[in-house]
Design a protein around this motif. Structure first.
Motif, mmCIF file in Angstrom:
data_model
loop_
_atom_site.group_PDB
_atom_site.id
_atom_site.type_symbol
_atom_site.label_atom_id
_atom_site.label_comp_id
_atom_site.label_asym_id
_atom_site.label_seq_id
_atom_site.Cartn_x
_atom_site.Cartn_y
_atom_site.Cartn_z
ATOM 1 N N THR A 2 0.823 -1.214 0.000
ATOM 2 C CA THR A 2 0.000 0.000 0.000
ATOM 3 C C THR A 2 0.854 1.260 0.000
ATOM 4 O O THR A 2 0.512 2.221 -0.674
ATOM 5 C CB THR A 2 -0.973 0.014 1.193
ATOM 6 O OG1 THR A 2 -0.236 -0.087 2.400
ATOM 7 C CG2 THR A 2 -1.976 -1.104 1.098
ATOM 8 N N ASP A 31 5.629 3.234 8.168
ATOM 9 C CA ASP A 31 4.297 3.403 8.758
ATOM 10 C C ASP A 31 3.698 4.777 8.470
ATOM 11 O O ASP A 31 2.745 5.206 9.122
ATOM 12 C CB ASP A 31 4.347 3.160 10.264
ATOM 13 C CG ASP A 31 5.333 4.059 10.998
ATOM 14 O OD1 ASP A 31 6.209 4.672 10.321
ATOM 15 O OD2 ASP A 31 5.258 4.147 12.237
ATOM 16 N N LEU A 33 1.679 5.919 6.389
ATOM 17 C CA LEU A 33 0.256 6.004 6.052
ATOM 18 C C LEU A 33 -0.626 6.065 7.297
ATOM 19 O O LEU A 33 -1.828 6.293 7.199
ATOM 20 C CB LEU A 33 -0.173 4.788 5.220
ATOM 21 C CG LEU A 33 0.067 4.877 3.726
ATOM 22 C CD1 LEU A 33 -0.178 3.518 3.064
ATOM 23 C CD2 LEU A 33 -0.811 5.938 3.086
ATOM 24 N N HIS A 34 -0.024 5.870 8.458
ATOM 25 C CA HIS A 34 -0.795 5.777 9.697
ATOM 26 C C HIS A 34 -0.541 6.967 10.616
ATOM 27 O O HIS A 34 0.604 7.381 10.801
ATOM 28 C CB HIS A 34 -0.465 4.471 10.414
ATOM 29 C CG HIS A 34 -0.768 3.278 9.574
ATOM 30 N ND1 HIS A 34 -2.019 2.724 9.500
ATOM 31 C CD2 HIS A 34 0.022 2.553 8.744
ATOM 32 C CE1 HIS A 34 -1.999 1.704 8.667
ATOM 33 N NE2 HIS A 34 -0.770 1.578 8.182
ATOM 34 N N ARG A 35 -1.603 7.439 11.185
ATOM 35 C CA ARG A 35 -1.540 8.567 12.112
ATOM 36 C C ARG A 35 -0.658 8.250 13.315
ATOM 37 O O ARG A 35 -0.137 9.157 13.970
ATOM 38 C CB ARG A 35 -2.964 8.881 12.557
ATOM 39 C CG ARG A 35 -3.131 10.171 13.240
ATOM 40 C CD ARG A 35 -4.595 10.381 13.548
ATOM 41 N NE ARG A 35 -4.834 11.768 13.823
ATOM 42 C CZ ARG A 35 -6.012 12.323 13.827
ATOM 43 N NH1 ARG A 35 -7.080 11.607 13.530
ATOM 44 N NH2 ARG A 35 -6.155 13.588 14.092
ATOM 45 N N SER A 36 -0.490 6.985 13.618
ATOM 46 C CA SER A 36 0.323 6.581 14.763
ATOM 47 C C SER A 36 1.825 6.779 14.529
ATOM 48 O O SER A 36 2.607 6.654 15.476
ATOM 49 C CB SER A 36 0.038 5.115 15.114
ATOM 50 O OG SER A 36 0.319 4.288 13.994
ATOM 51 N N CYS A 37 2.235 7.093 13.325
ATOM 52 C CA CYS A 37 3.644 7.393 13.047
ATOM 53 C C CYS A 37 3.961 8.724 13.733
ATOM 54 O O CYS A 37 3.440 9.771 13.331
ATOM 55 C CB CYS A 37 3.877 7.484 11.534
ATOM 56 S SG CYS A 37 5.586 7.867 11.078
ATOM 57 N N HIS A 41 2.942 11.932 9.097
ATOM 58 C CA HIS A 41 2.175 10.970 8.324
ATOM 59 C C HIS A 41 1.595 11.618 7.083
ATOM 60 O O HIS A 41 1.481 12.833 6.984
ATOM 61 C CB HIS A 41 1.065 10.335 9.171
ATOM 62 C CG HIS A 41 0.534 11.235 10.227
ATOM 63 N ND1 HIS A 41 0.969 11.187 11.535
ATOM 64 C CD2 HIS A 41 -0.359 12.235 10.182
ATOM 65 C CE1 HIS A 41 0.348 12.105 12.242
ATOM 66 N NE2 HIS A 41 -0.460 12.767 11.445
ATOM 67 N N HIS A 73 -6.233 12.736 7.390
ATOM 68 C CA HIS A 73 -5.239 11.679 7.482
ATOM 69 C C HIS A 73 -5.584 10.502 6.582
ATOM 70 O O HIS A 73 -6.752 10.171 6.411
ATOM 71 C CB HIS A 73 -5.142 11.205 8.933
ATOM 72 C CG HIS A 73 -4.689 12.272 9.858
ATOM 73 N ND1 HIS A 73 -5.566 13.097 10.529
ATOM 74 C CD2 HIS A 73 -3.445 12.673 10.203
ATOM 75 C CE1 HIS A 73 -4.876 13.955 11.258
ATOM 76 N NE2 HIS A 73 -3.587 13.725 11.077
ATOM 77 N N GLU A 75 -4.956 7.400 7.266
ATOM 78 C CA GLU A 75 -5.452 6.319 8.134
ATOM 79 C C GLU A 75 -5.242 4.934 7.510
ATOM 80 O O GLU A 75 -6.111 4.075 7.561
ATOM 81 C CB GLU A 75 -6.934 6.525 8.473
ATOM 82 C CG GLU A 75 -7.266 7.818 9.163
ATOM 83 C CD GLU A 75 -6.731 7.952 10.585
ATOM 84 O OE1 GLU A 75 -6.042 7.035 11.075
ATOM 85 O OE2 GLU A 75 -6.981 8.991 11.198
ATOM 86 N N GLY A 76 -4.082 4.752 6.860
ATOM 87 C CA GLY A 76 -3.735 3.465 6.285
ATOM 88 C C GLY A 76 -4.189 3.269 4.850
ATOM 89 O O GLY A 76 -3.843 2.271 4.220
ATOM 90 N N ASP A 77 -4.950 4.198 4.308
ATOM 91 C CA ASP A 77 -5.482 4.076 2.949
ATOM 92 C C ASP A 77 -4.511 4.701 1.951
ATOM 93 O O ASP A 77 -4.279 5.914 1.973
ATOM 94 C CB ASP A 77 -6.842 4.767 2.868
ATOM 95 C CG ASP A 77 -7.578 4.514 1.567
ATOM 96 O OD1 ASP A 77 -6.964 3.983 0.612
ATOM 97 O OD2 ASP A 77 -8.769 4.868 1.491
#
Length: 176
Positions: A2, A31, A33-37, A41, A73, A75-77
Motif C-alpha cells: 500500500t 508506517d 500512512l498511519h496517524r500513529s507514526c 504521516h 489523514h 489512516e492506512g489508505d
C-alpha cells in the motif's frame, strides 16, 4: 504494497523539493500512512472550487485555528485521491464533488502541525482539486468554525501560507 501505491502517486507530482522530502520520509518511515507514526504521516486534501472555477471553499479549522482546504489523514489508505474526496465531502457537506485533473494531485506540501494535546509532527500532504456542482450549498461540519467561499485569484495572491498560495495557483492554472 500500500505504501508503494502512495509513493508512486507522489513520484508523479511536484514541486521537486516537497516531493523529495516526502519520498525521503516514506523511505525512513514505512508506517507513514498511519496517524500513529509519531514523526509525521501522509495526509490528502482537496481545494474545493465552485463550478465556475472562480471561487475556492476554505474551512476555519477548529483545532489548528487556520483557514485551510479540506483534508485529513490517510489512516492506512494508500488511495490518497479517495481520501481527499472523502474528506472534502465530509468537511464541506457538498455532495457530488469530483476530482479535477483525472484524480492526479496538483501539489505536495510538507508542513509541521501543532494540534492541541499532541506533539508537533509533520503532515506530508498530497493535494488535489475538487470541483463542486453548480448551485451547491456548503455546510461544513464540527471540525470547522466556519466554511467560506473566497475568490481563487485573491487566495493565490494573498494567503499567509506559501503552500496555500501555491495550491491556489495550481488550481487556477488547471481550471483555465
Amino acid at each position: 504494497m500500500t505504501l508503494a501505491r502512495a509513493r508512486a502517486l507522489v513520484e508523479r507530482c511536484g514541486p521537486d523539493d516537497q516531493r523529495d522530502r516526502i519520498l525521503a520520509f516514506l523511505e525512513a518511515h514505512p508506517d507513514a500512512l498511519h496517524r500513529s507514526c509519531p514523526d509525521g504521516h501522509l495526509t490528502a486534501s482537496a481545494l474545493v472550487v465552485d463550478a465556475t472555477g472562480d471561487r475556492a471553499l476554505l474551512m476555519h479549522h477548529r483545532k489548528l485555528d487556520k483557514w485551510l482546504q479540506m483534508g485529513g489523514h490517510a489512516e492506512g489508505d494508500a488511495d490518497l485521491a479517495a481520501v481527499a474526496l472523502k474528506e472534502a465531502f465530509e468537511e464541506s457537506g457538498i455532495d457530488g464533488l469530483t476530482l479535477a485533473n483525472r484524480g492526479t494531485p496538483v501539489d505536495l506540501d510538507v508542513h509541521e502541525v501543532r494540534p492541541p494535546h499532541e506533539p508537533p509532527h509533520l503532515h506530508l500532504d498530497v493535494r488535489f482539486v475538487a470541483v463542486a456542482p453548480a448551485g451547491c450549498v456548503a455546510t461544513g461540519n464540527d471540525e470547522s468554525h466556519e466554511v467560506r467561499w473566497v475568490d481563487l485569484d485573491d487566495l493565490a495572491r494573498t494567503h499567509d501560507e506559501p503552500g496555500m498560495r501555491r495550491l491556489a495557483a495550481a488550481a487556477r492554472s488547471l481550471l483555465r
